[in-house]
Every structure is written in C-alpha cells, then in structure tokens.
Design an enzyme around this catalytic site. Structure first.
Site, PDB file in Angstrom:
ATOM      1  CG  ASN A   9      -1.741  -0.828   0.847  1.00 21.77           C
ATOM      2  OD1 ASN A   9      -2.418  -0.750   0.202  1.00 21.77           O
ATOM      3  ND2 ASN A   9      -2.395  -2.043   2.072  1.00 21.77           N
ATOM      4  CB  THR A  10       3.106   2.305   2.632  1.00 23.83           C
ATOM      5  OG1 THR A  10       3.758   1.076   2.827  1.00 23.83           O
ATOM      6  CG2 THR A  10       1.579   3.094   2.998  1.00 23.83           C
ATOM      7  N   GLY A  93      -5.415 -11.434   0.258  1.00 20.03           N
ATOM      8  CA  GLY A  93      -4.597 -10.301   0.005  1.00 20.03           C
ATOM      9  C   GLY A  93      -3.536 -11.493   0.145  1.00 20.03           C
ATOM     10  CG  ASP A  95      -0.631  -8.309   1.955  1.00 14.37           C
ATOM     11  OD1 ASP A  95      -1.903  -8.811   1.398  1.00 14.37           O
ATOM     12  OD2 ASP A  95      -0.808  -7.205   2.273  1.00 14.37           O
ATOM     13  CG  ASP A 116       2.298  -7.627   7.311  1.00 15.92           C
ATOM     14  OD1 ASP A 116       2.767  -6.218   8.224  1.00 15.92           O
ATOM     15  OD2 ASP A 116       2.735  -8.430   6.137  1.00 15.92           O
TER      16      ASP A 116
END
Length: 240
Positions: A9-10, A93, A95, A116
């Site tokens: 996301n970042t 997701g 991830d 996480d």
C-alpha cells in the site's frame, strides 16, 4: 536468479534471490513505469513473481516478460504449498498469502501466527499445514490519520516512542492511545490464541514491525522479509 516484486500500500520491494537466499532488496515509494524501468533494467534473473495489493499495471508485466518468459502473478488461484480454509480466497490479499507461505517454508511443523503491521495489521494463522484464516485491524498510520481526518481539532501525529502514559497533553494522549492500543491488541491476540493452540510460533513483520519489536510482552520473532521469502518459495513451488 529470481526477481521478487512485492507491491504494498505504501511502498514496493524488489528483491533478488539465488538458490533460496536473498541477495539484495530495493525499496521504492513509487512504482511508476520510469521507476520500474530504472530498477529492473540492470538486473539479471531467470524467473519472476509479482504480488500486488493494488491493481497491477500492464507496464510491470510487459517489462518482466521482456526479460524472461517465466513470470508468475500471484493470485488465489496460484498453486500453494499449504491448505486453504479461507472461505473467500479471491478476496485474500496476496501479501497475506505470501507471508503464510514464508512461515510454512520455515516452520511447517509448528502452528504459526503471522502479524503483519503495516497500513493494516493482519493476524494470520497456519495450523497443521492449513491456513485457517485471520483478522484485520487498522494499522498505526491509519489510526493516526483517522483521528486527524475524522475529528475537527486533533492534529496528525507521527509515531514516536517518547510520550507520557497516560498522556499529559494532546500529542501524548494520541501517541499513548494509538501505540498502547496496538500493543494491548497484539498482546491479547497472542495470549488468546496461545490458550487455544499450544506451541504457537509468532512472527512479526511489516513496515511498523521494527518499531513494535521489543514492545510486545510475548516472545516473538521479527522477520521483516517473511513476505519476500514466501514469494520466492511460491515462485519455486509453481516452477516445478
């Protein structure tokens, strides 16, 4: 040589693995075509895998297929080394899938909780070689932003370990509320599930994992690259 791309996301991570060992990691705040070209062009690799929590732009797959025909885009349809008991795997997701795969590759004989701590905090459980599911709560920066954006006067605060608790001013009140709240949450998750599942291996990862490491009461292992390890494992598992 394997190229691993983890689009979060970042930030985005580009890692090279050789014979299961991580050789290098490059972190980028952007993943536009110029950035991707600049990072990938000098690299030599035989296989590649991409995990993305966002819509995957075509220029990434186009760039990868210029350099190798062995490109795997991770989805819930990928062949996975562990059992899947999640009821909606299409909404899971990638991830989180990769983090569980990394845990499975290292601790397949133990029950594992992967925490996480990023934009969201996810709690994922692997027991007897099966992914049982997990929980999602707002991450640290998400909580800071929510207090600022959904109130009239509360300022936007950056994470810091230096604050009074209970807070003696608004800055410290926000820091104590957000950070202590996350710590209490993580501690209680661990205690609750350790009562249900003995011998639980706890892994902490994510962008805020290093900040939280050492602040949790329970014994855990900080593994910042468990998602990358999992992606490399999934790539090799699907290449067979």
């Amino acid at each position: 040589m394997n190229l691993i791309i983890d689009i979060g996301n970042t930030s985005t991570k580009f890692a090279l693995f050789d014979n299961g060992l991580k050789q290098s990691v490059i972190r980028a705040d952007a993943y536009d075509s110029h950035t991707v070209d600049r990072i990938i062009d000098p690299l030599f690799f035989n296989k590649a895998i991409v995990s993305s929590v966002k819509e995957l732009p075509d220029f990434i797959t186009d760039k990868l297929t210029e350099k190798t025909s062995l490109v795997h885009i991770l989805t819930h349809r990928s062949k996975l080394p562990f059992g899947m008991e999640y009821e909606t795997p299409d909404t899971l997701g990638t991830d989180r899938i990769a983090g569980i795969a990394g845990a499975f590759s290292l601790f397949s004989s133990q029950p594992v909780l992967v925490i996480d701590a990023g934009t969201a905090i996810t709690y994922d459980f692997l027991v007897d070689g099966k992914y049982l599911g997990g929980n999602i709560s707002p991450g640290m920066q998400t909580r800071f932003r929510a207090l600022h954006e959904f109130t009239g006067k509360l300022p936007l605060i950056a994470a810091s370990g230096d604050f009074s608790n209970p807070g003696r001013n608004t800055r410290d009140a926000i820091l104590a509320g957000v950070i202590s709240g996350i710590i209490f949450e993580i501690n209680e998750y661990i205690r609750t599930f350790e009562k249900k599942i003995g011998g639980l291996k706890i892994i902490l990862t994510g962008g805020d994992g290093e900040f939280l490491d050492g602040k949790i009461d329970c014994q855990l292992t900080f593994m910042p690259d468990i998602v990358l390890d999992g992606l490399n494992y999934i790539l090799e598992y699907n290449a067979v």
